[in-house]
Design an enzyme around this catalytic site. Structure first.
Site, PDB file in Angstrom:
ATOM      1  N   ASN A   1       0.865  -1.182   0.000  1.00 52.51           N
ATOM      2  CA  ASN A   1       0.000   0.000   0.000  1.00 52.51           C
ATOM      3  C   ASN A   1       0.900   1.230   0.000  1.00 52.51           C
ATOM      4  O   ASN A   1       1.455   1.609   1.024  1.00 52.51           O
ATOM      5  CB  ASN A   1      -0.904  -0.015   1.244  1.00 52.51           C
ATOM      6  CG  ASN A   1      -1.760   1.245   1.325  1.00 52.51           C
ATOM      7  OD1 ASN A   1      -1.968   1.946   0.338  1.00 52.51           O
ATOM      8  ND2 ASN A   1      -2.275   1.521   2.517  1.00 52.51           N
TER       9      ASN A   1
ATOM     10  N   LYS B   1       0.081   4.298  -0.437  1.00 55.66           N
ATOM     11  CA  LYS B   1      -0.551   5.517   0.082  1.00 55.66           C
ATOM     12  C   LYS B   1      -0.302   6.668  -0.901  1.00 55.66           C
ATOM     13  O   LYS B   1      -0.324   6.454  -2.118  1.00 55.66           O
ATOM     14  CB  LYS B   1      -0.074   5.797   1.499  1.00 55.66           C
ATOM     15  CG  LYS B   1      -0.248   4.571   2.411  1.00 55.66           C
ATOM     16  CD  LYS B   1       0.015   4.837   3.860  1.00 55.66           C
ATOM     17  CE  LYS B   1      -0.156   3.547   4.648  1.00 55.66           C
ATOM     18  NZ  LYS B   1      -0.025   3.759   6.102  1.00 55.66           N
TER      19      LYS B   1
ATOM     20  N   HIS C   1      -9.540   1.558   5.273  1.00 53.80           N
ATOM     21  CA  HIS C   1      -8.248   1.731   5.934  1.00 53.80           C
ATOM     22  C   HIS C   1      -8.397   2.760   7.055  1.00 53.80           C
ATOM     23  O   HIS C   1      -9.180   3.701   6.955  1.00 53.80           O
ATOM     24  CB  HIS C   1      -7.202   2.192   4.923  1.00 53.80           C
ATOM     25  CG  HIS C   1      -5.796   2.146   5.433  1.00 53.80           C
ATOM     26  ND1 HIS C   1      -5.283   3.129   6.257  1.00 53.80           N
ATOM     27  CD2 HIS C   1      -4.807   1.238   5.261  1.00 53.80           C
ATOM     28  CE1 HIS C   1      -4.030   2.833   6.550  1.00 53.80           C
ATOM     29  NE2 HIS C   1      -3.716   1.684   5.971  1.00 53.80           N
TER      30      HIS C   1
ATOM     31  N   GLU D   1      -6.706   5.206   7.947  1.00 55.55           N
ATOM     32  CA  GLU D   1      -6.496   6.598   7.543  1.00 55.55           C
ATOM     33  C   GLU D   1      -7.736   7.157   6.862  1.00 55.55           C
ATOM     34  O   GLU D   1      -8.037   8.355   6.981  1.00 55.55           O
ATOM     35  CB  GLU D   1      -5.267   6.695   6.633  1.00 55.55           C
ATOM     36  CG  GLU D   1      -3.971   6.447   7.400  1.00 55.55           C
ATOM     37  CD  GLU D   1      -2.818   5.951   6.569  1.00 55.55           C
ATOM     38  OE1 GLU D   1      -1.792   5.583   7.161  1.00 55.55           O
ATOM     39  OE2 GLU D   1      -2.945   5.904   5.320  1.00 55.55           O
TER      40      GLU D   1
ATOM     41  N   GLU E   1      -5.217  -4.104  11.145  1.00 58.95           N
ATOM     42  CA  GLU E   1      -4.206  -3.060  11.282  1.00 58.95           C
ATOM     43  C   GLU E   1      -4.490  -2.246  12.541  1.00 58.95           C
ATOM     44  O   GLU E   1      -5.305  -1.317  12.507  1.00 58.95           O
ATOM     45  CB  GLU E   1      -4.238  -2.122  10.073  1.00 58.95           C
ATOM     46  CG  GLU E   1      -3.594  -2.672   8.834  1.00 58.95           C
ATOM     47  CD  GLU E   1      -3.133  -1.549   7.912  1.00 58.95           C
ATOM     48  OE1 GLU E   1      -1.961  -1.537   7.539  1.00 58.95           O
ATOM     49  OE2 GLU E   1      -3.951  -0.673   7.605  1.00 58.95           O
TER      50      GLU E   1
ATOM     51  N   GLY F   1       2.702   2.919  10.856  1.00 63.53           N
ATOM     52  CA  GLY F   1       3.717   3.939  10.663  1.00 63.53           C
ATOM     53  C   GLY F   1       4.450   4.351  11.918  1.00 63.53           C
ATOM     54  O   GLY F   1       5.232   5.300  11.907  1.00 63.53           O
TER      55      GLY F   1
ATOM     56  N   SER G   1       3.500  -1.346  10.578  1.00 60.04           N
ATOM     57  CA  SER G   1       4.956  -1.356  10.789  1.00 60.04           C
ATOM     58  C   SER G   1       5.596  -2.696  10.429  1.00 60.04           C
ATOM     59  O   SER G   1       6.520  -3.158  11.092  1.00 60.04           O
ATOM     60  CB  SER G   1       5.292  -0.961  12.232  1.00 60.04           C
ATOM     61  OG  SER G   1       4.896   0.374  12.503  1.00 60.04           O
TER      62      SER G   1
END
Length: 241
Positions: A7, A9, A94, A96, A165, A171, A202
């Site tokens: 991914n 992003k 996701h 985010e 996740e 991250g 991560s």
């Protein structure tokens, strides 16, 4: 079969995408077909990515979609548009998208349904925030997200993938432990049946093998470590051991 997903992003221009993929394909020459490899670049790179990946063992995915076929939805991308560019998977929900852009479970449910209707396989993301984890609510949060996102759907386990996740791990350089992931993945399979569950948060070449050694970790959703073709190729190769 394990699924290893990159991914990207909001990273890489079309030119950078071309350079990456040409290098990556060379690096994975000789890799067996016992693992699925999926690259999810930004929308602007899908066309060049499809041109390069056609006929290879690497599949193409998108990072988001809209649930309507067409219409006055400025800035959105339909599944028909994605399908014509060779997209076979879409990441849905996701964290985010949830926490930065305010996507609700109800909206995510519409996207999952639309993907299934169009024959594009959704990768549904779920995960808890740090405060929820500290309050001992991880499994309750996961159950709620799954039930709401899959509302109105029956027998979807063979048609979707789930990505666990934990929000606090994405991250951060501080992933969940493989044992943490195993606990949640096992719980998801108890709820949904025989479904493929990926871990994300991560992930890197050093810890990928530890996660994949867990019996219910069926693949990886890789963010930052997928931006370097050598790093992502290492993760793909680890997944074959």
């Amino acid at each position: 079969m394990k699924l290893i997903v990159a991914n990207w992003k909001m990273n890489k221009t079309p030119k950078e995408t071309k350079e990456y993929l040409e290098t990556f394909l060379r690096l994975i020459e000789g890799v067996d077909d016992n693992v699925e490899i999926l690259i999810c670049p930004p929308f602007t790179s899908l066309c060049i990515a499809w041109d390069i990946l056609k006929g290879s063992k690497v599949k193409l995915g998108a990072q988001n979609c809209h649930y309507e076929q067409k219409g006055a939805f400025t800035g959105e991308i339909s599944l028909d548009m994605l399908k014509e560019l060779g997209v076979s998977y879409v990441i849905v929900g996701h964290s985010e998208r949830r926490w930065i852009f305010g996507e609700t479970d109800e909206l995510i449910n519409k996207k999952v349904i639309a993907c299934l209707e169009k024959g594009i396989r959704p990768i549904l993301c779920v995960g808890e925030k740090m405060e929820e984890r500290e309050a001992g609510m991880t499994l309750k949060v996961i159950e709620s997200q799954l039930k709401l996102a899959l509302s109105g759907l029956d027998e979807v386990s063979e048609r979707i993938d789930i990505a666990y996740e934990p929000v606090w791990a994405i991250g951060s350089g501080n992933p969940a432990t493989p044992e943490d992931a195993q606990l949640v993945h096992s719980f998801i399979k108890e709820l949904l049946g025989k479904v493929r569950v990926l871990y994300g948060g991560s992930v890197n070449p050093q810890n990928a093998g530890e996660f994949l050694s867990m019996p219910d970790v069926d693949g990886l959703l890789v963010g930052g470590a997928s931006l370097d073709p050598s790093s992502f190729a290492q993760i793909v190769k680890v997944s074959q051991r």
